[in-house]
Scaffold this motif. Structure first.
Motif, PDB file in Angstrom:
ATOM      1  N   LEU A  92       0.746  -1.156   0.078  1.00 62.22           N
ATOM      2  CA  LEU A  92      -0.129   0.048  -0.209  1.00 62.22           C
ATOM      3  C   LEU A  92       0.708   1.283  -0.082  1.00 62.22           C
ATOM      4  CD1 LEU A  92      -2.945   0.299   0.063  1.00 62.22           C
ATOM      5  CD2 LEU A  92      -2.441  -2.159   0.594  1.00 62.22           C
ATOM      6  N   VAL A 126       2.242   1.356  -3.989  1.00 63.86           N
ATOM      7  CA  VAL A 126       1.504   1.475  -5.170  1.00 63.86           C
ATOM      8  C   VAL A 126       0.949   2.842  -4.945  1.00 63.86           C
ATOM      9  CG1 VAL A 126      -0.623   0.665  -5.941  1.00 63.86           C
ATOM     10  CG2 VAL A 126       1.266  -0.943  -5.424  1.00 63.86           C
ATOM     11  N   PRO A 127       0.658   3.628  -6.252  1.00 61.60           N
ATOM     12  CA  PRO A 127      -0.110   5.031  -6.038  1.00 61.60           C
ATOM     13  C   PRO A 127      -1.349   4.796  -5.863  1.00 61.60           C
ATOM     14  CG  PRO A 127       0.848   4.297  -8.422  1.00 61.60           C
ATOM     15  CD  PRO A 127       0.793   3.294  -7.571  1.00 61.60           C
ATOM     16  N   ASP A 128      -1.825   5.967  -4.754  1.00 66.30           N
ATOM     17  CA  ASP A 128      -3.132   5.862  -4.149  1.00 66.30           C
ATOM     18  C   ASP A 128      -4.212   6.031  -5.055  1.00 66.30           C
ATOM     19  OD1 ASP A 128      -1.509   6.107  -2.054  1.00 66.30           O
ATOM     20  OD2 ASP A 128      -1.426   8.406  -2.163  1.00 66.30           O
ATOM     21  N   LEU A 129      -4.042   6.716  -6.189  1.00 66.37           N
ATOM     22  CA  LEU A 129      -5.146   6.633  -7.593  1.00 66.37           C
ATOM     23  C   LEU A 129      -5.399   5.109  -7.771  1.00 66.37           C
ATOM     24  CD1 LEU A 129      -6.968   8.547  -9.143  1.00 66.37           C
ATOM     25  CD2 LEU A 129      -5.086   8.634 -10.578  1.00 66.37           C
ATOM     26  N   LEU A 130      -4.476   4.334  -7.925  1.00 68.21           N
ATOM     27  CA  LEU A 130      -4.585   3.032  -8.493  1.00 68.21           C
ATOM     28  C   LEU A 130      -5.636   2.230  -7.195  1.00 68.21           C
ATOM     29  CD1 LEU A 130      -3.707   1.654 -10.821  1.00 68.21           C
ATOM     30  CD2 LEU A 130      -1.870   0.508  -9.339  1.00 68.21           C
ATOM     31  N   VAL A 131      -5.212   2.362  -5.962  1.00 68.66           N
ATOM     32  CA  VAL A 131      -6.097   1.963  -5.010  1.00 68.66           C
ATOM     33  C   VAL A 131      -7.411   2.309  -5.028  1.00 68.66           C
ATOM     34  CG1 VAL A 131      -6.227   1.525  -2.542  1.00 68.66           C
ATOM     35  CG2 VAL A 131      -3.990   1.580  -3.481  1.00 68.66           C
ATOM     36  N   TYR A 177      -8.977   3.223  -7.608  1.00 67.92           N
ATOM     37  CA  TYR A 177      -9.753   2.487  -8.927  1.00 67.92           C
ATOM     38  C   TYR A 177     -10.155   1.094  -8.431  1.00 67.92           C
ATOM     39  CZ  TYR A 177      -8.696   6.146 -12.100  1.00 67.92           C
ATOM     40  OH  TYR A 177      -8.562   7.629 -12.833  1.00 67.92           O
ATOM     41  N   LEU A 178      -9.193   0.457  -7.739  1.00 67.84           N
ATOM     42  CA  LEU A 178      -9.385  -0.841  -7.338  1.00 67.84           C
ATOM     43  C   LEU A 178     -10.805  -1.170  -6.496  1.00 67.84           C
ATOM     44  CD1 LEU A 178      -8.595  -3.928  -7.180  1.00 67.84           C
ATOM     45  CD2 LEU A 178      -7.416  -3.090  -4.727  1.00 67.84           C
ATOM     46  N   PHE A 214     -13.922   0.274  -8.719  1.00 69.48           N
ATOM     47  CA  PHE A 214     -14.495  -0.850  -9.682  1.00 69.48           C
ATOM     48  C   PHE A 214     -14.535  -2.258  -8.939  1.00 69.48           C
ATOM     49  CE2 PHE A 214     -12.656   2.557 -12.549  1.00 69.48           C
ATOM     50  CZ  PHE A 214     -13.763   2.652 -13.450  1.00 69.48           C
ATOM     51  N   GLY A 215     -13.535  -2.603  -8.244  1.00 70.34           N
ATOM     52  CA  GLY A 215     -13.529  -3.777  -7.411  1.00 70.34           C
ATOM     53  C   GLY A 215     -14.784  -4.010  -6.487  1.00 70.34           C
ATOM     54  N   LEU A 218      -8.441  12.814  -4.407  1.00 69.58           N
ATOM     55  CA  LEU A 218      -8.294  11.788  -5.467  1.00 69.58           C
ATOM     56  C   LEU A 218      -9.766  11.071  -5.793  1.00 69.58           C
ATOM     57  CD1 LEU A 218      -5.008  10.220  -4.927  1.00 69.58           C
ATOM     58  CD2 LEU A 218      -5.520  12.065  -6.361  1.00 69.58           C
ATOM     59  N   VAL A 267     -12.392  11.358  -8.463  1.00 66.26           N
ATOM     60  CA  VAL A 267     -12.731  10.428  -9.718  1.00 66.26           C
ATOM     61  C   VAL A 267     -13.840   9.684  -9.580  1.00 66.26           C
ATOM     62  CG1 VAL A 267     -10.027  10.602 -10.245  1.00 66.26           C
ATOM     63  CG2 VAL A 267     -11.151   8.649  -9.100  1.00 66.26           C
TER      64      VAL A 267
END
Lengths: 234, 236
Positions: free
Chosen positions: A65, A68-73, A75-76, A79-80, A177, A180
């Motif tokens: 954690l 990895v970029p916070d934006l990616l988390v 998104y996960l 969408f996840g 963030l 988004v």
């Protein structure tokens, strides 16, 4: 329309909407911070425990954690989260896309991210603990739970405060963030205003000023809290 | 259970975003370094207006979210399009790449300035006095004493900052730049397999982070000759 009437509180002014959105940002950050404190506390105690699997799990969590970029988390989670809800919904006969509440997604994402940082803060504060304090508590006959509550927790909280202040500032800025996902927090509200008035600079500048006000107030608050927590030490 | 074909396709797609992530990182670290050096110099110069300008810069860019800064530059400056066109700057601010680079550089510059300032202040006073006693002029003193000692001191914190820039480049995806996170977001939206894409994209970022950590370790070892083992005594 001048920037003052545009950002004011009169008719056609966006001031009220921006302030409400700033409140959402604060609420989002606060809930994320509290969830992060719980996760961070658990991860820190797992890291300090002697159990190898627990330690490896916590180590993996904080490394992943923090790397990895916070934006990616976000998104996960966004969408996840809806994909997972879709699967669960499928068991109960629901069909198609199920949207997850954006505020909840934001809180979980920010909590999971800040938990990884808070774990390191708590661990550091625990390791800085003066062992003599615990020995003294044991010598007067305190049992484990009481030592944790009366000796360890207050001392760790005191030493963790500056680190927690840093995590809070990072979290506050990370909360932007979450825009988004479409949650109407401060930045999203500024986007909406910018889009409908075609004055993006004015609105983003106003949002920036509000963020600056919140972070400055936080800095002041944390330095007061630190001074209060350290009042017994010279 | 594990769909190897999908993972393979995902990794191949994401690999296409690596050059953009790297170029944004390198560009903003380089430009941010220059800004940071200027701001740190302003803070340490003792000239009050310069000190205050640097303070204001650091305060504003550390106190607001990077995403706001990116939007302010990319979307916000569009409000002044005629002026920018008249100045011939519009070709620059029209491109999301340059806007992202500028925002990232301004942001990391503010954080790095404080790292540089702290490092310069950490140089032991005695070392400076010794240099002066040998008759070194100011520039030589800076080059031979302050710079090497401050660099060594700044390196760990600076490394953390570079790693956070790698992660921060992901925000460029919000202004249409298809770097690793942008591609990952597109893939997730298309396939709805968030976890697999996340794991692949995350692995790319972790790999980048580990490479940077490795390079920093090398730089640290290179800059700490005092900690190296003694060379074996040469046979007489």
């Amino acid at each position: 329309m001048s920037a003052f009437t545009l950002l004011g509180f009169g008719p056609g002014g966006w001031g009220g909407a921006l302030l409400v959105a700033a409140g959402t940002t604060l609420g989002l950050a606060l809930c994320g911070f509290l969830l992060g404190a719980v996760l961070g506390g658990l991860a820190a105690s797992a890291k300090l425990s002697g159990l190898l699997p627990l330690r490896a799990l916590a180590e993996g969590y904080t490394t992943l954690l923090r790397g990895v970029p916070d934006l990616l988390v976000i998104y996960l989670m966004y969408f996840g989260g809806s994909a997972a809800l879709g699967v669960v919904g499928g068991w109960f006969g629901a069909e198609g896309f199920i949207g997850v509440p954006a505020f909840g997604v934001g809180v979980v994402a920010l909590g999971v991210i800040s938990g990884a940082y808070q774990a390191e803060v708590f661990r550091g504060a625990y390791l800085a603990l003066d062992r003599g304090q615990i020995e003294a508590a044991r010598a007067v006959g305190m049992h484990r739970g009481l030592i944790l509550r009366r000796v360890v927790a207050p001392l760790v909280a005191r030493d963790a405060l500056p680190g927690l202040g840093n995590v809070w500032q990072i979290l506050l800025k990370d909360s932007a963030l979450v825009s988004v996902t479409g949650l109407v927090e401060l930045l999203r509200q500024a986007q909406v205003g910018a889009g409908s008035t075609r004055q993006p600079f004015t609105f983003y500048l106003a949002a920036g000023a509000l963020y600056l006000a919140i972070t400055s107030l936080s800095t002041w608050g944390f330095s007061r809290a630190e001074a209060h927590a350290r009042r017994g030490i010279r | 259970m594990i769909d190897v074909a999908f993972l393979d396709a995902t990794v191949r797609t994401l690999l296409g975003g690596v050059p953009l992530t790297l170029s944004l990182t390198a560009g903003s670290v380089a430009l941010g370094g220059v800004l940071a050096a200027l701001a740190a110099w302003g803070r340490l110069s003792g000239i009050v207006p310069l000190d205050w300008i640097a303070r204001l810069y650091i305060f504003v860019f550390r106190g607001t979210p990077l995403l706001v800064q990116i939007f302010l530059i990319y979307y916000g400056l569009g409000q002044f399009r005629p002026v920018l066109q008249a100045w011939g700057l519009w070709t620059f601010f029209r491109e999301p790449y340059w806007c992202a680079l500028l925002a990232l550089a301004l942001n990391t510059g503010a954080y790095t300035a404080e790292i540089f300032r702290g490092a310069v202040l950490s140089v032991p006073y005695g070392a400076l006095v010794a240099g002066r006693a040998c008759g070194m002029p100011r520039l030589l003193l800076f080059r031979r004493i302050t710079l090497p000692l401050a660099t060594r001191q700044a390196l760990p914190a600076y490394g953390n900052e570079v790693i956070s820039v790698v992660k921060a480049t992901s925000l460029a995806s919000t202004i249409t730049l298809m770097e690793i996170t942008g591609l990952a977001q597109k893939l997730i939206a298309q396939s709805f397999r968030a976890l697999e894409v996340f794991v692949c994209a995350g692995a790319f970022y972790l790999a980048l982070t580990f490479v940077i950590i490795g390079l920093l370790r090398l730089a640290e070892a290179w800059l700490s000759p005092d900690l190296r083992p003694r060379p074996a005594a040469r046979p007489a």
